[in-house]
Design an enzyme around this catalytic site. Structure first.
Site, PDB file in Angstrom:
ATOM      1  N   GLY A  10     115.475  63.339  61.162  1.00 35.92           N
ATOM      2  CA  GLY A  10     114.187  62.714  61.451  1.00 35.92           C
ATOM      3  C   GLY A  10     114.035  62.307  62.901  1.00 35.92           C
ATOM      4  O   GLY A  10     114.949  62.454  63.718  1.00 35.92           O
ATOM      5  N   ASP A  44     120.585  63.999  48.757  1.00 31.94           N
ATOM      6  CA  ASP A  44     119.440  63.379  48.101  1.00 31.94           C
ATOM      7  C   ASP A  44     119.804  61.920  47.839  1.00 31.94           C
ATOM      8  O   ASP A  44     120.644  61.622  46.994  1.00 31.94           O
ATOM      9  CB  ASP A  44     119.134  64.110  46.796  1.00 31.94           C
ATOM     10  CG  ASP A  44     117.953  63.521  46.040  1.00 31.94           C
ATOM     11  OD1 ASP A  44     117.411  62.477  46.481  1.00 31.94           O
ATOM     12  OD2 ASP A  44     117.577  64.085  44.996  1.00 31.94           O
ATOM     13  N   THR A 109     111.139  47.578  60.237  1.00 35.56           N
ATOM     14  CA  THR A 109     109.895  47.726  60.986  1.00 35.56           C
ATOM     15  C   THR A 109     109.271  46.390  61.359  1.00 35.56           C
ATOM     16  O   THR A 109     109.484  45.377  60.676  1.00 35.56           O
ATOM     17  CB  THR A 109     108.873  48.523  60.137  1.00 35.56           C
ATOM     18  OG1 THR A 109     107.611  48.564  60.803  1.00 35.56           O
ATOM     19  CG2 THR A 109     108.675  47.872  58.779  1.00 35.56           C
ATOM     20  N   ASP A 110     108.467  46.418  62.419  1.00 36.50           N
ATOM     21  CA  ASP A 110     107.681  45.237  62.791  1.00 36.50           C
ATOM     22  C   ASP A 110     106.580  44.956  61.771  1.00 36.50           C
ATOM     23  O   ASP A 110     106.017  43.855  61.740  1.00 36.50           O
ATOM     24  CB  ASP A 110     107.082  45.402  64.188  1.00 36.50           C
ATOM     25  CG  ASP A 110     106.198  46.630  64.334  1.00 36.50           C
ATOM     26  OD1 ASP A 110     106.272  47.546  63.482  1.00 36.50           O
ATOM     27  OD2 ASP A 110     105.427  46.689  65.315  1.00 36.50           O
ATOM     28  N   TYR A 132     103.582  49.706  52.878  1.00 39.88           N
ATOM     29  CA  TYR A 132     104.713  50.136  53.708  1.00 39.88           C
ATOM     30  C   TYR A 132     105.530  48.922  54.157  1.00 39.88           C
ATOM     31  O   TYR A 132     106.753  48.896  54.010  1.00 39.88           O
ATOM     32  CB  TYR A 132     104.206  50.916  54.915  1.00 39.88           C
ATOM     33  CG  TYR A 132     105.253  51.117  55.991  1.00 39.88           C
ATOM     34  CD1 TYR A 132     106.389  51.884  55.745  1.00 39.88           C
ATOM     35  CD2 TYR A 132     105.104  50.535  57.253  1.00 39.88           C
ATOM     36  CE1 TYR A 132     107.358  52.057  56.734  1.00 39.88           C
ATOM     37  CE2 TYR A 132     106.064  50.719  58.238  1.00 39.88           C
ATOM     38  CZ  TYR A 132     107.186  51.474  57.976  1.00 39.88           C
ATOM     39  OH  TYR A 132     108.145  51.642  58.954  1.00 39.88           O
ATOM     40  N   LYS A 136     109.465  47.963  53.116  1.00 38.91           N
ATOM     41  CA  LYS A 136     110.543  47.794  54.092  1.00 38.91           C
ATOM     42  C   LYS A 136     111.136  46.380  54.024  1.00 38.91           C
ATOM     43  O   LYS A 136     112.339  46.196  54.205  1.00 38.91           O
ATOM     44  CB  LYS A 136     110.045  48.104  55.495  1.00 38.91           C
ATOM     45  CG  LYS A 136     109.666  49.565  55.707  1.00 38.91           C
ATOM     46  CD  LYS A 136     110.856  50.510  55.479  1.00 38.91           C
ATOM     47  CE  LYS A 136     111.864  50.426  56.610  1.00 38.91           C
ATOM     48  NZ  LYS A 136     112.983  51.401  56.409  1.00 38.91           N
ATOM     49  N   TRP A 156     106.553  50.851  66.859  1.00 39.66           N
ATOM     50  CA  TRP A 156     105.984  52.196  66.921  1.00 39.66           C
ATOM     51  C   TRP A 156     106.894  53.119  67.737  1.00 39.66           C
ATOM     52  O   TRP A 156     107.131  52.875  68.918  1.00 39.66           O
ATOM     53  CB  TRP A 156     104.610  52.088  67.558  1.00 39.66           C
ATOM     54  CG  TRP A 156     103.673  53.232  67.322  1.00 39.66           C
ATOM     55  CD1 TRP A 156     103.781  54.221  66.399  1.00 39.66           C
ATOM     56  CD2 TRP A 156     102.460  53.470  68.038  1.00 39.66           C
ATOM     57  NE1 TRP A 156     102.716  55.070  66.488  1.00 39.66           N
ATOM     58  CE2 TRP A 156     101.893  54.637  67.477  1.00 39.66           C
ATOM     59  CE3 TRP A 156     101.812  52.814  69.085  1.00 39.66           C
ATOM     60  CZ2 TRP A 156     100.690  55.162  67.949  1.00 39.66           C
ATOM     61  CZ3 TRP A 156     100.619  53.333  69.543  1.00 39.66           C
ATOM     62  CH2 TRP A 156     100.056  54.492  68.980  1.00 39.66           C
TER      63      TRP A 156
END
Length: 295
Positions: A10, A44, A109-110, A132, A136, A156
């Site tokens: 990724g 997986d 994440t923020d 989302y 998280k 971001w």
């Protein structure tokens, strides 16, 4: 030190894999699912037995869990799939790592914050405004409740991409080149952050762990440039010598899935340890966009 990276195909995982693999003190193994290959193990993460087997074979000291569903709109459209990857698979991974004396680093994440009272310290109360962010945050809780693990929150992201749309930041290059009238968000404040810089930060953290420094709880990293999507497009236009006169600004929130206003992350917990980045935003952007710009 043996390192296992999930999601190594990724946007973030590729840079982390490349950075750590270049350091001879680390023995690095990467996993991927749909894009396995090129020295990456196909794994997986929803298959508990496959995860156990992989961890037994690699026997890592540290697992860096980059794999995630990171697009808010896709999370909203497929909540069960997003919850499976962001929470259930993460919880199992944390438990199994704990049983095998392996430390897990969870990339978060923020968006765990609502964006109303920035900047946010690592111990400020989260309050996500979309699915989302909630997934998280639940992943963070699963990790921290199941062993001596730690979390790294990021905003971001952009970096070396296989195609421009792989990041919403690099995708702005096409928006600029098409020269069609378009309206971009000029409400939400964001902090574009290079995955190459994040990889360097993680390397600095791991070297400290290797020297005996304990990492636990929540840490945060972020770029330093505050901008809206509209402002970022102008930064890219200037860096790439492109016209931006066809862009218009949308000064009110207009999202299908709610977004927070300003989730600026306080990264002092890491900078106080001497951990640092290396380049200004414009230089990072130009280097990563250059392969897509015709001479």
């Amino acid at each position: 030190m043996r390192i296992l990276i999930t999601g190594a195909s990724g946007l973030l995982g590729r840079s982390v894999f490349k950075q750590l693999s270049s350091n001879p003190v680390f023995s690095v193994t990467g996993t991927a699912f749909s894009r396995a290959g090129e020295n990456l193990i196909r794994l997986d993460l929803s298959d508990c037995e496959a995860v156990k087997t992989c961890l037994q074979q690699v026997n890592p000291d540290i697992v860096i869990h980059c794999a995630a569903e990171r697009w808010p709109d896709r999370c909203a459209d497929s909540p069960d799939t997003a919850w499976q990857l962001n929470v259930r698979s993460t919880e199992f991974l944390a438990k199994y790592c704990n049983e095998n004396d392996t430390q897990l680093v969870y990339i978060s994440t923020d968006y765990v914050f609502d964006g109303s009272t920035p900047p946010y310290k690592a111990d400020d109360n989260p309050n996500p405004v979309n699915f989302y962010g909630r997934s998280k945050l639940a992943g963070e809780e699963a990790v921290l409740n199941n062993g001596n693990h730690w979390v790294l929150r990021l905003p971001w992201l952009f970096g070396p991409v296989a195609y421009l749309e792989e990041s919403g930041i690099t995708a702005l290059l096409d928006t600029l080149r098409e020269q069609k009238p378009v309206t971009l968000d000029h409400w939400a404040i964001r902090f574009p952050t290079s995955v190459e810089e994040v990889a360097e930060v993680l390397e600095q953290c791991l070297l400290r762990i290797r020297s005996g420094i304990n990492f636990e709880g929540i840490y945060q990293w972020s770029g330093d440039t505050a901008c809206t999507r509209y402002e970022l497009a102008h930064i890219i236009a200037k860096a790439c010598n492109l016209n931006a006169e066809h862009l218009s600004a949308e000064s009110e929130p207009n999202f299908t899935v709610p977004r927070p206003y300003n989730c600026q992350l306080d990264k002092s917990k890491l900078t106080d340890m001497g951990i640092s980045g290396s380049e200004p935003l414009e230089q990072q952007l130009l280097r990563n966009l250059k392969p897509f710009i015709a001479d």
